[in-house]
Design an enzyme around this catalytic site. Structure first.
Site, PDB file in Angstrom:
ATOM      1  CD  GLU A 118      19.719 -23.142 -33.714  1.00  0.00           C
ATOM      2  OE1 GLU A 118      20.852 -22.707 -33.822  1.00  0.00           O
ATOM      3  OE2 GLU A 118      19.222 -23.262 -32.684  1.00  0.00           O
ATOM      4  CG  ASN A 119      12.752 -22.456 -32.402  1.00  0.00           C
ATOM      5  OD1 ASN A 119      12.425 -22.028 -31.047  1.00  0.00           O
ATOM      6  ND2 ASN A 119      12.738 -23.097 -33.026  1.00  0.00           N
ATOM      7  NE  ARG A 152      10.300 -23.668 -34.776  1.00  0.00           N
ATOM      8  CZ  ARG A 152       9.526 -24.592 -33.705  1.00  0.00           C
ATOM      9  NH1 ARG A 152       8.294 -23.970 -33.205  1.00  0.00           N
ATOM     10  NH2 ARG A 152      10.207 -25.610 -33.349  1.00  0.00           N
ATOM     11  CB  ILE A 155      21.069 -31.215 -26.038  1.00  0.00           C
ATOM     12  CG1 ILE A 155      22.389 -30.932 -26.969  1.00  0.00           C
ATOM     13  CG2 ILE A 155      21.135 -32.461 -25.099  1.00  0.00           C
ATOM     14  CD1 ILE A 155      23.590 -30.939 -26.039  1.00  0.00           C
ATOM     15  CB  SER A 156      17.782 -28.889 -29.989  1.00  0.00           C
ATOM     16  OG  SER A 156      17.228 -30.169 -30.567  1.00  0.00           O
ATOM     17  CG  ASP A 160      10.219 -31.091 -29.263  1.00  0.00           C
ATOM     18  OD1 ASP A 160       9.510 -30.419 -30.132  1.00  0.00           O
ATOM     19  OD2 ASP A 160      10.995 -32.099 -29.856  1.00  0.00           O
ATOM     20  CG  HIS A 197       3.424 -22.656 -30.278  1.00  0.00           C
ATOM     21  ND1 HIS A 197       4.521 -23.672 -29.986  1.00  0.00           N
ATOM     22  CD2 HIS A 197       3.697 -22.580 -31.365  1.00  0.00           C
ATOM     23  CE1 HIS A 197       5.273 -23.605 -31.025  1.00  0.00           C
ATOM     24  NE2 HIS A 197       4.555 -23.304 -32.030  1.00  0.00           N
TER      25      HIS A 197
END
Length: 250
Positions: A71-72, A75, A195-196, A24, A41
């Protein structure tokens, strides 16, 4: 816990067999340098390669990294497209180096969401390194812990597993990397304390270490501090350790 300031870590640490990392802080790293997020990145990929080799040098057998979560996908489209392309670039740039250093690459996640070209790149990375044994790099891409539990249950149902016979060991074999040991240590960079949706099943008894260090800045000093913090933990796995009974003289 900010690992750079940790002064109570133990020397000569016990090395964990399996380390998992939530990488992260790439976007914030770039923002602090007045750069677009994509530069963070790119820097993060370079850090990943260095970390893989550092883990191998320390005798760590498995390294699992959270590269792209379920979940990304939410974005911005431009960032998602860049991340997809970055995987292709990383395979072309680093595959030979990792392969020559004994790294075995395994990709885990929902490949149904990937383009044909990206799936082919993942297949190529796995095929080129399948015989390597020095360290296994598990890349969690299009992965989520809840997705992993659901897909494991679905596979077990398709195989006709009797619900009465479905126990933890059986379901565990259907997880995305059922042939690997559970992580001993989870490291999350970037200062967040969660921990997502990463490895929800596998992290049940992992030791957790959080650091403020942004992922592109993560180096061997940070890795060693995390390993030392892990070595200082008293891992009981739900058991109670009793003091040994002292023999009395007669």
């Amino acid at each position: 816990m900010h690992l750079r300031d940790a002064s109570s870590v133990t020397p000569d640490p016990v090395v964990p067999r399996h380390v998992a990392i939530v990488m992260d802080g790439n976007g914030r790293w770039a923002k602090r340098r007045f750069l677009p997020r994509v530069f963070g990145h790119k820097a993060g990929v370079d850090t990943l390669v260095k970390t893989v080799l550092a883990c191998a040098d320390r005798g760590i057998e498995h390294l699992t990294v959270f590269a792209f979560s379920s979940e990304n996908w939410k974005r911005p489209t431009e960032e998602v497209s860049f991340l997809m392309g970055l995987v292709l670039v990383a395979v072309e740039k680093y595959l030979a180096k990792l392969a020559s250093n004994g790294v075995r690459i395994r990709m885990i996640g929902d490949r149904g969401q990937l383009t044909d070209r990206l799936r082919q790149a993942c297949d190529r990375a796995e095929s080129a390194t399948r015989d390597n044994t020095r360290i296994t790099l598990w890349v969690a891409f299009a992965y989520g812990g809840r997705w992993d539990v659901v897909q494991a249950c679905q596979q077990a149902m398709r195989d006709g597993i009797d619900p009465a016979q479905l126990d933890e060991a059986t379901l565990g074999r259907y997880m995305a990397f059922g042939d690997a040991p559970d992580p001993d240590l989870l490291i999350r960079t970037g200062g967040e304390l969660r921990i997502s949706n990463f490895l929800l099943w596998q992290l049940a008894y992992s030791e957790l270490v959080f650091t403020d260090c942004l992922w592109p800045d993560f180096g061997e000093t940070d890795l060693d501090a995390a390993i030392s913090a892990f070595a200082a933990r008293d891992r009981r796995f739900g058991l109670v350790k009793t003091a040994p009974v002292q023999a009395t003289g007669t």
